[in-house]
Structures are given as structure tokens and as C-alpha cells.
Write a protein that holds these residues in place. Structure first.
Motif, mmCIF file in Angstrom:
data_model
loop_
_atom_site.group_PDB
_atom_site.id
_atom_site.type_symbol
_atom_site.label_atom_id
_atom_site.label_comp_id
_atom_site.label_asym_id
_atom_site.label_seq_id
_atom_site.Cartn_x
_atom_site.Cartn_y
_atom_site.Cartn_z
ATOM 1 N N UNK A 159 58.940 37.871 47.172
ATOM 2 C CA UNK A 159 58.753 36.562 46.552
ATOM 3 C C UNK A 159 57.740 35.714 47.306
ATOM 4 N N UNK A 160 57.823 35.754 48.645
ATOM 5 C CA UNK A 160 56.848 35.012 49.456
ATOM 6 C C UNK A 160 55.447 35.576 49.260
ATOM 7 N N UNK A 161 55.326 36.904 49.228
ATOM 8 C CA UNK A 161 54.020 37.534 49.010
ATOM 9 C C UNK A 161 53.478 37.185 47.628
ATOM 10 N N UNK A 162 54.361 37.113 46.631
ATOM 11 C CA UNK A 162 53.931 36.746 45.279
ATOM 12 C C UNK A 162 53.415 35.311 45.229
ATOM 13 N N UNK A 163 54.100 34.396 45.916
ATOM 14 C CA UNK A 163 53.657 32.998 45.925
ATOM 15 C C UNK A 163 52.291 32.862 46.599
ATOM 16 N N UNK A 164 52.112 33.532 47.744
ATOM 17 C CA UNK A 164 50.830 33.481 48.450
ATOM 18 C C UNK A 164 49.736 34.111 47.591
ATOM 19 N N UNK A 165 50.045 35.243 46.973
ATOM 20 C CA UNK A 165 49.063 35.931 46.129
ATOM 21 C C UNK A 165 48.693 35.112 44.901
ATOM 22 N N UNK A 166 49.671 34.405 44.339
ATOM 23 C CA UNK A 166 49.386 33.564 43.175
ATOM 24 C C UNK A 166 48.441 32.427 43.550
ATOM 25 N N UNK A 167 48.688 31.789 44.691
ATOM 26 C CA UNK A 167 47.777 30.741 45.160
ATOM 27 C C UNK A 167 46.373 31.274 45.402
ATOM 28 N N UNK B 130 42.671 30.465 43.595
ATOM 29 C CA UNK B 130 41.437 30.219 44.351
ATOM 30 C C UNK B 130 40.344 31.183 43.898
ATOM 31 N N UNK B 131 40.715 32.431 43.600
ATOM 32 C CA UNK B 131 39.740 33.403 43.104
ATOM 33 C C UNK B 131 39.169 32.957 41.770
ATOM 34 N N UNK B 132 40.022 32.414 40.906
ATOM 35 C CA UNK B 132 39.553 31.903 39.624
ATOM 36 C C UNK B 132 38.576 30.746 39.795
ATOM 37 N N UNK B 133 38.853 29.875 40.761
ATOM 38 C CA UNK B 133 37.933 28.765 41.046
ATOM 39 C C UNK B 133 36.605 29.302 41.565
ATOM 40 N N UNK C 207 40.326 37.501 47.248
ATOM 41 C CA UNK C 207 41.408 36.557 46.992
ATOM 42 C C UNK C 207 42.281 36.987 45.812
ATOM 43 N N UNK C 208 41.698 37.646 44.832
ATOM 44 C CA UNK C 208 42.462 38.085 43.666
ATOM 45 C C UNK C 208 43.103 39.450 43.798
ATOM 46 N N UNK D 162 47.202 43.751 42.657
ATOM 47 C CA UNK D 162 48.078 44.815 43.128
ATOM 48 C C UNK D 162 49.501 44.606 42.622
ATOM 49 N N UNK D 163 50.026 43.418 42.761
ATOM 50 C CA UNK D 163 51.413 43.136 42.373
ATOM 51 C C UNK D 163 51.606 43.263 40.859
ATOM 52 N N UNK D 164 50.601 42.881 40.079
ATOM 53 C CA UNK D 164 50.708 42.970 38.620
ATOM 54 C C UNK D 164 50.559 44.398 38.116
ATOM 55 N N UNK D 165 50.208 45.325 39.006
ATOM 56 C CA UNK D 165 50.051 46.724 38.608
ATOM 57 C C UNK D 165 48.752 46.998 37.889
ATOM 58 N N UNK D 166 47.735 46.166 38.119
ATOM 59 C CA UNK D 166 46.457 46.316 37.418
ATOM 60 C C UNK D 166 45.383 46.975 38.281
#
Length: 195
Positions: free
Chosen positions: A22-30, A34-37, A83-84, A89-93
Motif C-alpha cells: 500500500x505504501x509503495x502504491x501511494x508513492x508510485x501513484x504520486x 509527476x510523470x504525467x506533469x 517516475x511512471x 509495474x504495479x498495474x501489470x502493464x
């Protein structure tokens, strides 16, 4: 007869492995935001250079480019990639040998997921540490780019952060796999694996 409750049948994993994931998911989402920006800024920079080149043909007072377009495009592209990568990785893409994974049974699939996660940890953790040391060395020497005199530690720091996010997600993936929880969470992806 009582049927099993759907909430217990499909409940989220719990425990230390789930908390780490869950912590890794939160960091990865942030980091993914940033990657989108970075991609948005990259697009705007390229469009600005195109407009400047176009209008400079009609108005000699308009410069032909920003002068930093190529340099900052490279910084933004590398930043968006790293950054993305944790969320990808987590989304399996991420790219992987799906034919092999789908043809194996449950235990063998789990074994190869664990093996690939362990190899990923062995690659990404040293990469993140090396990029952090490289960034610190550049900062301590005061190195700047030749074209814009940008302190090089700034884009290198973003790359190091992206590599650290990927390494964190990879460690969480290994722990999640060893705990027997699902390693991919397709609901976090912005597209399907086919796209």
C-alpha cells in the motif's frame, strides 16, 4: 444454508506485506502524477519550439527556438519514464513474457513472479543507489549543462527519485509475491495491457 459473504471472499489482503504494498502504491501513484506533469511540460515545450520556428519565418524579431528545447525535452522524457515505471509495474502493464506466464499453473506462475521480482530488486536497488551517488557527485562538483547552464544535479535528482520509486515498488512486489498476495493491480492502470 448460509452463503459465504462476498466481502470476506474478495477482501483486500492484510498484514505487513499488504501495508508495504500500500505504501509503495501511494508513492508510485504520486510519482505517476509527476510523470504525467513531465509529459505535459514536454508537449508544451515542443509545441512552443514549433510555434517559434513557424513565426520566426514571418517576423524576424521572433527567435527560432527556445534554445533549451532539446535539452529539457531529454530531461522531461527520462523523468517521465522513470517516475511512471513504478505504477506501470504495479498495474501489470510492463512488458513481460505473458505467453509463458499464462501457460503455467498457479504454483509455477507464482514461482516465476517471485523470481522475476527478485531479479528486478537485484537490478533496480543498485540502479537507484548509483543514480543517487551520481547526483550527489554532480552536485558537489557544481556541474552545469553547456547550453542552458542548468545545474545537472536537478534533472539527475528526478531520475534518482524515479529509480528509487521503481526499486521500492519492486521490493514491495517481491514481498507481496512471497506473502501469496496478487502482485498486479490492474485497476491502477490508465489503459489495458492490450493497448
Amino acid at each position: 444454508m448460509n452463503e459465504p459473504s462476498r466481502s470476506t471472499e474478495f477482501s483486500e489482503p492484510r498484514g505487513p506485506a499488504a501495508a508495504l504494498q500500500g505504501a509503495a502504491d501511494m508513492v508510485s501513484l504520486g510519482a505517476a502524477w509527476a510523470a504525467g506533469i513531465c509529459i505535459l511540460l514536454l508537449t508544451l515545450l515542443v509545441l512552443l519550439d514549433i510555434f517559434l520556428a513557424f513565426f520566426s519565418g514571418f517576423m524576424p524579431s521572433v527567435p527560432t527556438s527556445t534554445g533549451i528545447g532539446w535539452e529539457y525535452s531529454a530531461y522531461l522524457m527520462g523523468s517521465s519514464f522513470l517516475l511512471g515505471s513504478g505504477m506501470t509495474l504495479r498495474a501489470g502493464l510492463q512488458l513481460r513474457v505473458e505467453v509463458l506466464m499464462s501457460s503455467l499453473g498457479g504454483r509455477m506462475t507464482r514461482f516465476f513472479e517471485g523470481l522475476s521480482a527478485a531479479l528486478g530488486v537485484a537490478v533496480t536497488v543498485p540502479l537507484a543507489l548509483w543514480l543517487a551517488r551520481f547526483c550527489y557527485r554532480t552536485y558537489s562538483y557544481g556541474e552545469v549543462s553547456q547550453d542552458s547552464y542548468t545545474p545537472l544535479w536537478i534533472p539527475q535528482l528526478v531520475l534518482a527519485i524515479g529509480a528509487a520509486v521503481l526499486a521500492f515498488q519492486m521490493v514491495a512486489r517481491l514481498v507481496t509475491c512471497l506473502a501469496g498476495h496478487p502482485v498486479n493491480r490492474s485497476s491502477l492502470g490508465a489503459a489495458s495491457a492490450i493497448e
